[in-house]
Design a protein around this motif. Sequence first.
Motif, PDB file in Angstrom:
ATOM      1  N   ASN A   8       0.700  -1.271   0.230  1.00 44.73           N
ATOM      2  CA  ASN A   8       0.289   0.318   0.916  1.00 44.73           C
ATOM      3  C   ASN A   8       0.797   1.509   0.073  1.00 44.73           C
ATOM      4  N   VAL A   9       0.918   2.248  -1.221  1.00 48.88           N
ATOM      5  CA  VAL A   9       1.372   3.509  -1.151  1.00 48.88           C
ATOM      6  C   VAL A   9       0.506   4.244  -0.675  1.00 48.88           C
ATOM      7  N   HIS A  10       0.486   5.627   0.164  1.00 47.34           N
ATOM      8  CA  HIS A  10      -0.087   6.582   0.186  1.00 47.34           C
ATOM      9  C   HIS A  10       0.198   7.939  -0.471  1.00 47.34           C
ATOM     10  N   PRO A  11      -1.015   7.921  -1.456  1.00 43.57           N
ATOM     11  CA  PRO A  11      -0.280   9.227  -2.294  1.00 43.57           C
ATOM     12  C   PRO A  11       0.469  10.444  -1.726  1.00 43.57           C
ATOM     13  N   VAL A  12      -0.575  11.383  -0.569  1.00 43.60           N
ATOM     14  CA  VAL A  12       0.099  11.915   0.285  1.00 43.60           C
ATOM     15  C   VAL A  12       1.723  11.918   0.759  1.00 43.60           C
ATOM     16  N   GLN A  13       1.767  11.131   1.102  1.00 45.53           N
ATOM     17  CA  GLN A  13       3.827  11.155   1.724  1.00 45.53           C
ATOM     18  C   GLN A  13       4.291  11.550   0.311  1.00 45.53           C
ATOM     19  N   PRO A  22      13.601  21.636  -4.145  1.00 46.79           N
ATOM     20  CA  PRO A  22      13.298  23.238  -4.740  1.00 46.79           C
ATOM     21  C   PRO A  22      13.049  23.554  -5.780  1.00 46.79           C
ATOM     22  N   GLY A  23      12.483  22.154  -7.083  1.00 44.42           N
ATOM     23  CA  GLY A  23      12.499  22.927  -8.028  1.00 44.42           C
ATOM     24  C   GLY A  23      10.967  21.798  -8.460  1.00 44.42           C
ATOM     25  N   VAL A  24      10.375  21.711  -7.372  1.00 37.39           N
ATOM     26  CA  VAL A  24       8.975  21.849  -7.642  1.00 37.39           C
ATOM     27  C   VAL A  24       7.971  22.177  -7.304  1.00 37.39           C
ATOM     28  N   THR A  25       7.340  23.394  -7.734  1.00 37.52           N
ATOM     29  CA  THR A  25       5.801  23.754  -7.391  1.00 37.52           C
ATOM     30  C   THR A  25       4.599  22.823  -6.758  1.00 37.52           C
ATOM     31  N   ASP A  26       4.264  21.491  -7.139  1.00 36.63           N
ATOM     32  CA  ASP A  26       3.824  21.207  -6.463  1.00 36.63           C
ATOM     33  C   ASP A  26       3.293  19.758  -7.654  1.00 36.63           C
ATOM     34  N   ALA A  27       2.766  18.703  -6.498  1.00 31.02           N
ATOM     35  CA  ALA A  27       3.303  17.555  -7.356  1.00 31.02           C
ATOM     36  C   ALA A  27       1.866  16.312  -7.137  1.00 31.02           C
ATOM     37  N   ALA A  28       0.910  15.594  -7.426  1.00 34.06           N
ATOM     38  CA  ALA A  28      -0.230  15.013  -7.238  1.00 34.06           C
ATOM     39  C   ALA A  28       0.512  13.540  -7.784  1.00 34.06           C
ATOM     40  N   VAL A  29      -0.034  12.358  -6.821  1.00 36.22           N
ATOM     41  CA  VAL A  29       0.636  10.814  -6.976  1.00 36.22           C
ATOM     42  C   VAL A  29      -0.584   9.861  -7.400  1.00 36.22           C
ATOM     43  N   VAL A  30      -0.586   9.553  -8.147  1.00 34.46           N
ATOM     44  CA  VAL A  30      -1.681   8.725  -8.235  1.00 34.46           C
ATOM     45  C   VAL A  30      -1.043   7.355  -9.321  1.00 34.46           C
ATOM     46  N   GLY A  31      -1.976   6.401  -9.135  1.00 42.11           N
ATOM     47  CA  GLY A  31      -1.141   4.705  -9.701  1.00 42.11           C
ATOM     48  C   GLY A  31      -1.775   3.913 -10.696  1.00 42.11           C
ATOM     49  N   ALA A  32      -1.042   4.331 -11.721  1.00 42.40           N
ATOM     50  CA  ALA A  32      -1.468   4.132 -13.339  1.00 42.40           C
ATOM     51  C   ALA A  32      -1.570   2.377 -13.766  1.00 42.40           C
ATOM     52  N   PRO A  33      -2.140   1.834 -14.462  1.00 37.74           N
ATOM     53  CA  PRO A  33      -2.805   0.493 -14.710  1.00 37.74           C
ATOM     54  C   PRO A  33      -1.524  -0.328 -14.712  1.00 37.74           C
ATOM     55  N   ASP A  34      -1.085  -0.921 -14.061  1.00 34.49           N
ATOM     56  CA  ASP A  34       0.058  -2.147 -14.723  1.00 34.49           C
ATOM     57  C   ASP A  34      -0.145  -3.732 -14.810  1.00 34.49           C
TER      58      ASP A  34
END
Length: 147
Positions: A8-13, A22-34
């Motif tokens: 289990n991977v929690h996207p918020v972490q 320092p080079g990132v303004t924002d990020a969102a993490v999701v699961g891609a089908p694999d």
Amino acid sequence: MILSGGENVHPVQVEAVLNEHPGVTDAAVVGAPDPEWGQLVTAYVVRKDPEVTVADLEKHCRAHPMLAAYKRPRAYRFVDALPVTSTGKKIHYQLRERVAADAEAGELERVGREPRGAVRRGSWGAAPGPRSSSAGGAGKVERLIRG
């Protein structure tokens, strides 16, 4: 929650770790089908620095003490903006709907890895070779079976 390889991977972490770069303004993490992992941890990243690369983010995630190896993103997509509500909350379901199409279209940048079937080399650089029968391995077993 992303289920990748039985973990289990929690996207918020993962997002919090990426946002520390320092080079990132924002990020969102999701699961891609694999087909291999069930879901592939995939990050949509808004860059502050246009020179930031997947390799930079991979190095940052590997070095972060609070992010286990199995939680690291294995694919990235750089975007101009993330979908957010009027209050600024990320709309993850829109990215979950979009990630399969992005993967199909080749829009995701995968983290470098050895292709399947590649020969792994030892730390000294030598490829593993066949075992010698002079060590008594298979030949000895064959002699025991035949009597």
